[in-house]
Design a protein around this motif. Structure first.
Motif, PDB file in Angstrom:
ATOM      1  N   CYS A  45     209.491  49.914  15.738  1.00 59.35           N
ATOM      2  CA  CYS A  45     210.264  50.865  14.925  1.00 59.35           C
ATOM      3  C   CYS A  45     209.559  51.152  13.607  1.00 59.35           C
ATOM      4  O   CYS A  45     209.562  52.296  13.132  1.00 59.35           O
ATOM      5  N   PHE A  46     208.960  50.132  13.021  1.00 57.38           N
ATOM      6  CA  PHE A  46     208.217  50.319  11.776  1.00 57.38           C
ATOM      7  C   PHE A  46     207.074  51.305  11.979  1.00 57.38           C
ATOM      8  O   PHE A  46     206.857  52.224  11.166  1.00 57.38           O
ATOM      9  N   THR A  47     206.347  51.157  13.083  1.00 53.75           N
ATOM     10  CA  THR A  47     205.227  52.058  13.379  1.00 53.75           C
ATOM     11  C   THR A  47     205.700  53.482  13.610  1.00 53.75           C
ATOM     12  O   THR A  47     205.105  54.445  13.100  1.00 53.75           O
ATOM     13  N   SER A 322     215.165  46.514  15.397  1.00 54.59           N
ATOM     14  CA  SER A 322     215.077  47.943  15.073  1.00 54.59           C
ATOM     15  C   SER A 322     215.623  48.232  13.690  1.00 54.59           C
ATOM     16  O   SER A 322     215.064  49.046  12.945  1.00 54.59           O
ATOM     17  N   ILE A 323     216.711  47.555  13.318  1.00 55.10           N
ATOM     18  CA  ILE A 323     217.277  47.778  11.977  1.00 55.10           C
ATOM     19  C   ILE A 323     216.325  47.266  10.908  1.00 55.10           C
ATOM     20  O   ILE A 323     216.065  47.952   9.905  1.00 55.10           O
ATOM     21  N   VAL A 324     215.773  46.078  11.131  1.00 57.02           N
ATOM     22  CA  VAL A 324     214.836  45.521  10.143  1.00 57.02           C
ATOM     23  C   VAL A 324     213.607  46.415  10.005  1.00 57.02           C
ATOM     24  O   VAL A 324     213.181  46.767   8.886  1.00 57.02           O
ATOM     25  N   GLY A 325     213.017  46.810  11.122  1.00 56.07           N
ATOM     26  CA  GLY A 325     211.814  47.652  11.067  1.00 56.07           C
ATOM     27  C   GLY A 325     212.071  48.999  10.429  1.00 56.07           C
ATOM     28  O   GLY A 325     211.257  49.480   9.620  1.00 56.07           O
ATOM     29  N   SER A 326     213.212  49.619  10.748  1.00 55.15           N
ATOM     30  CA  SER A 326     213.520  50.937  10.191  1.00 55.15           C
ATOM     31  C   SER A 326     213.789  50.856   8.697  1.00 55.15           C
ATOM     32  O   SER A 326     213.323  51.697   7.923  1.00 55.15           O
TER      33      SER A 326
END
Length: 380
Positions: A45-47, A322-326
């Motif tokens: 998600c970060f990427t 997903s929440i952490v990465g976003s």
């Protein structure tokens, strides 16, 4: 709810609750594997947020900039002998897809009444109720009088620093009161420095030299161009020129399509790679915990319970990752001053990560549910 449905609902709720609680306990018991899965999903998600998300935000800004320079504007210029008059406004205003329509009459030169031989600026009568939205007020109430509004360029050329004063027609020597100045939208820069005199609707038609039509969306410009051309009702069509932002609108569609294809391809590639990694991690988890699954089956756990347990476990890991990465990606974009994706895109990334992770976990979950309990317990 009928009494026949209640007995069926309660066991289902209890089953789901038990599976969720067991999945949470499983996550806490396998911290290394859980953190690994959360880290993989967060990295995905970060990427996506830092690449496709930022590109989409930048492309939205580019498309908005293309829109701002006039993709939706259609301009009709008519010579004096063309026969175009103000009756065209009544024909165009009700059309679907027309956001704004206005007309300008033939221009006459005016100068600042207080400056002899000052800079000349075009004075134009403005027809159509839409000019009020632009800040050009209603006509004067006194018969035979008129009041005008300048745009910013005309205000400085005339030397009206306060935006009020009087201008004099070079030919007729008529004095017109200027009661204010307005900042017109960028797409109306085509009229140049101008003094606009709003005119009341008249029964008798008045000649029009410039007709301006703004479409509701860029995609409607092409169809609206042909419709407007057919409703001009001029005496000599060779003395009328119709120009529009159709080419810019087509460019906008191509740019948006290309950016969309690139973003979709990249997101698909990233999440396919992520699904493979998640599937590998879950396969390793199944191998590590095969004796645990064997004990559960011996104690009466059904295959459905084993499958549900693994899928809920990976679902919780995917949501957390997903929440952490976003959130980290959005915070980094804000610190850098870069465009931030829309909330809808962020939610879509979280949902896509969840669906991808659960889909990747189906095969390992099926494998875990089909193992023979006694065989797994005999494995040292």
């Amino acid at each position: 709810m009928t009494p026949a449905v209640k007995p069926a609902v309660k066991p289902a709720v209890k089953f789901v609750g038990a599976v969720v609680l067991e999945a949470i306990a499983s996550l806490l018991g396998m911290r290394v594997v859980s953190m690994t899965t959360v880290g993989v999903v967060a990295a995905l998600c970060f990427t996506v947020m830092l690449t496709t998300g930022r590109n989409i935000a930048e492309s939205d800004a580019v498309l908005a900039n293309i829109d701002s320079v006039g993709t939706r504007i259609l301009v009709v210029r008519a010579e004096a002998a063309s026969g175009l008059d103000t009756r065209v406004l009544d024909r165009l205003a009700p059309l679907h897809g027309v956001e704004w329509v206005g007309a300008l009459g033939p221009a006459s030169d005016v100068t600042n009444a207080a400056i002899e031989g000052g800079t000349r600026v075009a004075l134009r009568p403005a027809y159509g109720a839409g000019w009020r939205i632009m800040g050009v007020g209603r006509p004067a109430d006194t018969p035979g009088s008129s009041r005008a509004f300048t745009n910013l360029r005309a205000k400085w050329l005339l030397g009206l620093s306060d935006g009020v004063g009087a201008v004099k027609d070079v030919q007729s020597q008529e004095i017109v009161d200027v009661v204010g100045s307005v900042m017109l939208p960028e797409y109306l820069d085509l009229i140049g420095p101008a003094v606009l005199v709003p005119e009341r609707s008249r029964v008798d038609p008045r000649p029009v030299s410039v007709l301006i039509v703004v479409a509701s969306t860029a995609s409607q410009v092409e169809a609206l161009t042909s419709t407007v051309s057919s409703l001009l009702a001029v005496d000599d069509s060779t003395k009328v020129t119709v120009t529009s932002g159709e080419q810019l609108a087509q460019l906008r569609e191509r740019v948006g399509a290309q950016l969309g294809v690139f973003g979709q391809s990249f997101v698909l590639m990233v999440f396919v790679a992520g699904a493979v990694l998640v599937a590998m991690i879950l396969s390793c988890l199944v191998m590590i915990r095969r004796k645990d699954f064997g004990r559960r089956r011996v104690l009466g756990a059904s295959r459905r319970l084993v499958i549900g347990l693994l899928l809920v476990t990976v679902g919780l890991q995917a949501v957390a990752g997903s929440i952490v990465g976003s959130v980290v990606a959005v915070a980094l974009l804000l610190i850098q001053g870069s465009p931030v994706p829309a909330p809808a895109f962020c939610v879509a990334v979280v949902v896509l990560a969840l669906v991808t992770s659960i889909s990747a976990g189906v095969i390992p979950a099926l494998i875990a549910s089909t193992r023979e309990p006694l065989r797994e317990l005999r494995v040292p």
